[in-house]
Design a protein around this motif. Structure first.
Motif, PDB file in Angstrom:
ATOM      1  N   PRO A 140       0.830  -1.415   0.316  1.00  0.00           N
ATOM      2  CA  PRO A 140       0.202   0.090  -0.148  1.00  0.00           C
ATOM      3  C   PRO A 140       0.666   1.172   0.096  1.00  0.00           C
ATOM      4  CG  PRO A 140      -0.529  -0.827   2.257  1.00  0.00           C
ATOM      5  CD  PRO A 140       0.431  -1.948   0.671  1.00  0.00           C
ATOM      6  N   ILE A 141       2.420   1.366   0.665  1.00  0.00           N
ATOM      7  CA  ILE A 141       2.905   2.710   0.282  1.00  0.00           C
ATOM      8  C   ILE A 141       2.979   2.752  -0.682  1.00  0.00           C
ATOM      9  CG2 ILE A 141       4.978   4.115   1.835  1.00  0.00           C
ATOM     10  CD1 ILE A 141       4.024   1.692   3.961  1.00  0.00           C
ATOM     11  N   GLY A 144       0.948   4.298  -2.413  1.00  0.00           N
ATOM     12  CA  GLY A 144       0.834   5.892  -1.710  1.00  0.00           C
ATOM     13  C   GLY A 144       1.791   6.402  -2.846  1.00  0.00           C
ATOM     14  N   ALA A 145       2.818   6.282  -3.156  1.00  0.00           N
ATOM     15  CA  ALA A 145       4.335   6.119  -3.649  1.00  0.00           C
ATOM     16  C   ALA A 145       3.386   6.738  -5.440  1.00  0.00           C
ATOM     17  CB  ALA A 145       5.507   6.358  -3.304  1.00  0.00           C
ATOM     18  N   ALA A 148       1.783   9.860  -5.103  1.00  0.00           N
ATOM     19  CA  ALA A 148       2.287  10.973  -5.205  1.00  0.00           C
ATOM     20  C   ALA A 148       2.785  11.044  -6.686  1.00  0.00           C
ATOM     21  CB  ALA A 148       3.011  10.989  -4.490  1.00  0.00           C
TER      22      ALA A 148
ATOM     23  N   GLY B  64      -2.410   3.121   3.665  1.00  0.00           N
ATOM     24  CA  GLY B  64      -1.511   3.087   3.477  1.00  0.00           C
ATOM     25  C   GLY B  64      -0.776   3.777   2.308  1.00  0.00           C
ATOM     26  N   ALA B  65      -1.675   3.811   1.605  1.00  0.00           N
ATOM     27  CA  ALA B  65      -2.185   4.523   0.240  1.00  0.00           C
ATOM     28  C   ALA B  65      -1.369   6.505   0.813  1.00  0.00           C
ATOM     29  CB  ALA B  65      -2.402   4.914  -0.641  1.00  0.00           C
ATOM     30  N   ALA B  66      -1.868   7.356   1.869  1.00  0.00           N
ATOM     31  CA  ALA B  66      -1.638   8.134   2.286  1.00  0.00           C
ATOM     32  C   ALA B  66      -0.220   8.004   2.928  1.00  0.00           C
ATOM     33  CB  ALA B  66      -2.560   8.348   3.754  1.00  0.00           C
ATOM     34  N   VAL B  67       0.206   7.283   3.591  1.00  0.00           N
ATOM     35  CA  VAL B  67       1.560   7.178   4.533  1.00  0.00           C
ATOM     36  C   VAL B  67       2.533   7.155   2.821  1.00  0.00           C
ATOM     37  CG1 VAL B  67       3.335   5.511   5.655  1.00  0.00           C
ATOM     38  CG2 VAL B  67       0.835   5.577   6.261  1.00  0.00           C
ATOM     39  N   GLY B  68       2.519   6.691   1.464  1.00  0.00           N
ATOM     40  CA  GLY B  68       3.179   6.695   0.610  1.00  0.00           C
ATOM     41  C   GLY B  68       3.384   7.479   0.049  1.00  0.00           C
ATOM     42  N   ALA B  69       2.082   8.432   0.117  1.00  0.00           N
ATOM     43  CA  ALA B  69       2.054  10.368  -0.263  1.00  0.00           C
ATOM     44  C   ALA B  69       2.950  10.465   0.796  1.00  0.00           C
ATOM     45  CB  ALA B  69       0.516  10.451  -0.778  1.00  0.00           C
TER      46      ALA B  69
END
Lengths: 341, 326
Positions: A140-141, A144-145, A148, B64-69
């Motif tokens: 998931p991280i 999210g990256a 971004a 998790g997507a928020a964490v990655g961003a």
């Protein structure tokens, strides 16, 4: 239902690689990277065995071709996330064995200044955004990256490395859905080494091919021999072009095998089904041997040159290791000063 | 200018989205925000669906997507319209975001704002009622904020999003209609914010957080009418918790009761009492410190049981009276 079939057969794919249309320079670069990773992990393995390294180390010996083949297709501004078995992911991007060694020893000069150990390594400036050992946590991280990156609009992509075991985690499946529905620029790399810890995939999933999850989420995908650095590289080139063009995520399942046990320096031949029988056969499917044999057959490398290369790398790594042993530990202030920005 | 608590949250979103291009909001129900009262009205229309992102039903992946961003330079607000569902995302909050900076030696950090909403009462029952702030305040690296007033609802949300650390911002729907006079926005540094004295008094110290601060203030008014002067401390920031003002207050009044809107065992109220007791001398105390919490039981559904379960102003009034009458 899709099966790995021959790709999971250790006796298959032992032949030298097809290196036609590859330049000598490209092949040598990949060979050097794989040798650096193999020998670095050999050093870590040895020093884990003697107790010099204490932190848990998950070695990826035998799986080097995947990280190396992928990394040659990336740019520094891409964002790569690893997992628990990530030494290769890091070294393929930066070849910084000293940073890895020092980190495994808990030294300030390590990639995470001695705060992470083998399981938490990072090198932002070379595109390695971090690895963590909670299974599936970085998927998931990385997604999210990728979100971004999409907002940045520079064409950068995220790369998410995970193992076959991680596909059994709910958050990973959620991330596939999120990436597909939002068309996020993320490359999902499943390194399917057939084992999650001690348990073979046949005992955990109804079929051994995780690529079915990509198909279920309408993510473009392919299945690749992960011990063939050329095929890995070519598949990644196709994937990266697709993702950078804005079409959304891409999933590659790389079939491979780890020579060591789940954690530490043991072979773990006493655990799991089939491992005792198959380990020797998989060692014959060695990604490094298959490349060097091809290069020697095609007269792109001589045995003498290979020996010189091996010695050169070994000697540099020995120096790096000794330097890491001599390096300073973090100061005790780090314990509290790093909790908040 | 008078605004409500809900309006304060909405104003904070508008301020952040207008002034900081790196801010975006992600979570469930954001294009149809009936889940979140009046706190997000029309944000998707005014700021676009690329910055107000409604998501699949995936708490873990979206957090998790928020964490990655956030690792990638953005300042996302991840909204969990009910704290109960946020528990599905706990790995990303506790084990990833809160540790990211420390375990990578300061090389990277994940400054997400997790907006967790406490939404309870009205016979919603055990799984639509939880206030889990004590769990999260236990975690080093995660700042935990609980505003009690409209001004704080606005200003602490802005400070949370602008903080370079991960923050859990917890708002309570029982406070949404509370109104307060406010000045124009001035940005605060969250690291400098902590407990505040909302009402001065000499006889007794009441400590609350979020909705229980309101209960304490209401109790203080009633008690003042019978000649008891109560000082009310609003915790505001639960982690890291600065005890200074609470200690000074207890040293002045000699009496302490902490009122928490969640359970007793290993909870916020016990922690505040312990933190104060470690730093004062026994001679400062006129009575044994006390706490009022929920009973250690899941929230009931039936309104008859709810009436027993949730703390009321009268409970605080009688507790203070009984302590002073001992």
């Amino acid at each position: 239902m899709i099966q790995l079939a021959e790709l999971a057969n250790p006796a298959a794919y032992q032949h030298p690689l097809d290196i036609s249309f590859c330049t000598k320079e490209f092949l040598l670069y990949q060979l050097e990277s794989m040798l650096i990773i193999r020998k670095s992990e050999d050093i870590i393995s040895e020093n884990f065995g003697t107790g010099v390294i204490k932190c848990p180390c998950h070695l990826g010996i035998g799986q080097e071709a995947i990280a190396v083949g992928i990394s040659t297709q990336l740019r520094k501004t891409d964002r790569v996330f690893g997992a628990h078995r990530s030494h290769a992911h890091y070294l393929a991007l930066n070849r910084n064995s000293f940073g890895l060694f020092a980190e495994t020893l808990g030294k300030y000069a390590g990639s995470s200044h001695g705060m992470g150990g083998s399981m938490h390594i990072i090198d932002r400036k070379n595109g390695f955004w971090g690895s963590v050992p909670i299974v599936g946590a970085t998927v998931p991280i990385a997604t999210g990256a990728a979100l971004a990156a999409k907002m940045d609009g520079n064409g950068d992509i995220a790369v998410s490395y995970f193992g076959d075991g991680a596909t059994e985690e709910g958050g990973v499946q959620e991330s596939f859905n999120l990436a597909a529905s939002m068309k996020l620029p993320v490359l999902f790399i499943c390194e399917n080494n057939l084992f999650a810890s001690h348990l073979h995939i046949d005992l955990r999933q109804p079929t051994d091919a995780t690529i079915r999850y990509a198909e279920a989420h309408r993510i473009k995908c392919e299945l690749v021999d992960g011990n063939d650095v050329i095929e890995v590289s070519k598949a990644t080139e196709r994937a990266v072009e697709y993702i950078r063009s804005g079409f959304g995520p891409y999933y590659i399942e790389m079939v491979t095998y780890r020579w060591k046990g789940h954690v530490g320096n043991r072979d773990d031949i006493d655990v799991g089904v089939q491992r005792k029988d198959n380990l020797l056969k998989w060692k014959q499917r060695d990604p490094i041997r298959r490349l060097t044999e091809a290069m020697i057959q095609q007269h792109l490398l001589s045995s003498e040159e290979l020996e010189i290369l091996n010695d050169k790398i070994q000697s540099k790594l020995n120096d790096d290791w000794n330097k890491a042993l001599d390096a300073e530990y973090p100061k005790s202030e780090a314990l509290l000063s790093l909790v908040y920005a | 200018m008078k605004i409500s608590y809900a309006q304060g949250i909405l104003d904070a979103h508008r301020y952040l989205l207008a002034n900081y291009s790196e801010v975006f909001v992600i979570g469930q129900g954001l294009w149809s925000p009936w889940y979140v009262g009046a706190t997000m009205t029309n944000l998707d229309i005014d700021f676009g669906k690329d910055r107000i992102i409604d998501t699949p039903v995936s708490e873990l992946a979206t957090t998790g997507a928020a964490v990655g961003a956030a690792i990638g330079g953005y300042r996302p607000i991840i909204v969990h319209p009910r704290m109960d569902f946020m528990v599905l995302a706990i790995d990303q909050i506790v084990t990833q975001a809160a540790k990211w900076r420390h375990m990578f030696g300061g090389e990277s950090s994940a400054p997400i704002t997790v907006r967790a909403i406490i939404n309870r009462g009205g016979e919603q029952g055990a799984q639509h009622s939880q206030a889990l702030h004590s769990w999260f305040a236990h975690i080093p690296g995660l700042r935990v904020v609980m505003p009690a007033t409209a001004k704080d609802a606005r200003d602490l949300l802005i400070a949370s999003v602008l903080s370079n650390d991960p923050v859990m911002y917890i708002d309570d729907r029982w406070l949404y209609e509370q109104e307060q006079e406010v000045e124009p926005i001035i940005e605060l540094n969250l690291a400098d914010e902590g407990p505040k004295i909302l009402r001065e008094g000499n006889d007794f110290t009441l400590v609350g957080a979020s909705y229980t601060t309101k209960l304490c203030l209401d109790a203080a008014i009633i008690l003042s009418e019978i000649g008891i002067s109560v000082e009310v401390v609003d915790l505001r920031v639960l982690n890291p918790l600065n005890y200074e003002k609470i200690i000074a207050s207890v040293q002045k009044t000699g009496n302490l009761c902490v009122v928490d809107g969640s359970w007793r065992n290993c909870g916020l109220a016990g922690e505040v009492i312990a933190g104060v007791m470690e730093c004062i001398s026994l001679s400062d105390l006129k009575s044994a410190p006390a706490r009022i919490t929920l009973p250690d039981a899941p929230a009931p559904t039936s309104k008859v049981l709810e009436a027993v379960y949730y703390t009321k102003v009268e409970d605080i009034v009688s507790k203070v009276q009984s302590i002073l009458n001992q």
